[in-house]
Design an enzyme around this catalytic site. Structure first.
Site, short mmCIF file in Angstrom:
data_model
loop_
_atom_site.label_atom_id
_atom_site.label_comp_id
_atom_site.label_asym_id
_atom_site.label_seq_id
_atom_site.Cartn_x
_atom_site.Cartn_y
_atom_site.Cartn_z
N ASP A 44 20.49 11.83 104.13
CA ASP A 44 21.59 12.45 103.00
C ASP A 44 20.79 13.49 102.23
O ASP A 44 19.54 13.67 102.11
CB ASP A 44 22.05 11.49 102.37
CG ASP A 44 23.07 11.77 101.33
OD1 ASP A 44 24.03 12.38 101.45
OD2 ASP A 44 23.02 11.42 100.10
N ASP A 245 21.60 7.24 99.78
CA ASP A 245 21.45 6.36 98.60
C ASP A 245 22.87 6.19 98.00
O ASP A 245 23.04 5.23 96.77
CB ASP A 245 20.67 7.18 97.36
CG ASP A 245 21.39 8.26 96.80
OD1 ASP A 245 21.56 8.52 95.63
OD2 ASP A 245 21.86 9.26 97.71
#
Length: 253
Positions: A44, A245
């Site tokens: 990400d 996250d």
């Protein structure tokens, strides 16, 4: 057989213990045993490769009238007042710094991977991505040149519309983590391919990927599409690790 029965659990215990000291929690022994076969690591972007502490760097209103920018901030802050998202924090900090007064919005609803909807003074407000605006039929033409210039600089751009009409855009800057490039280089040295999978715009994602030397980029990806991309990588006979996250990363993780 006795030596193996003693050595194998001991090796796993030592491995998981050393990882724990470095902040890595390993789910079980099979996960640790499989790790040496990883051939692709997918990342990400926001909060993973970047600091996750964005700052509001631009707020451009469609209208040229006085206080148009202040009105844009008032609406954005009202919509973001109940959110803990890093971009919401950036908007609220900017509003506070400029002394903007606002009342919290009502009927707030998160739109996964797109943004948020709410009501301010009885009017419907949308705050989110270009995809969201396109889906809701909001015309962005007036500010597209500014948005493209900001995205080329690696900025994340959010759009705000009221009652189906564009009010303005907000642009955010987020620094790449100091150790991110070293991590990517270490993976490449091991022969591991790196992939960036981000919900952010294509220009911002490409800017981060270029700065870090990442092999492959997928941008404007919705949460479920992240999971589909990981599945597609696995289908090509890769063992894939996913690093993320946020809530939007949960399906892929």
């Amino acid at each position: 057989p006795c030596a193996l029965g003693l050595a194998t659990p001991a090796a796993i215990m030592v491995g998981t213990g050393m990882a724990a000291k470095r902040g890595v929690l390993i789910k079980d022994a099979p996960a640790l045993e499989m790790a040496h076969r990883i051939s692709v690591v997918a990342f990400d972007k926001t909060g993973t490769l970047t600091e996750g502490k964005p700052l509001l760097v631009a707020a451009d209103a469609v209208s040229n009238v006085e206080d148009a920018r202040a009105e844009l901030l008032v609406l954005a802050a009202a919509v973001q007042s109940g959110s803990e998202h890093p971009l919401a924090t950036a908007v609220l900090n900017a509003a506070q710094a400029e002394g903007v007064k606002f009342a919290p919005a009502t009927n707030m609803r998160a739109l996964a991977g797109r943004g948020v909807s709410a009501e301010v003074a009885g009017e419907p407000i949308l705050l989110g991505s270009q995809r969201l605006m396109a889906e809701q039929g909001v015309t962005l033409t007036a500010l597209l040149p500014q948005a493209e210039a900001l995205e080329t600089e690696g900025r994340t751009v959010s759009w705000l519309a009221r009652s189906g009409k564009l009010v303005g855009l907000l642009a955010f800057g987020d620094e790449v983590k100091p150790n991110a490039r070293a991590a990517i280089e270490a993976l490449h040295a091991l022969g591991i391919r790196t992939v960036l999978i981000s919900g952010d715009n294509a220009r911002a994602a490409a800017s981060v990927a270029a700065a870090l030397g990442i092999d492959e980029v997928h941008a404007t990806v919705l949460p479920q599409q992240k999971a589909e991309l990981v599945a597609a990588l696995k289908a090509n006979h890769h063992v894939v690790a996913m690093v993320g996250d946020g809530i939007n990363d949960a399906p892929a993780l």
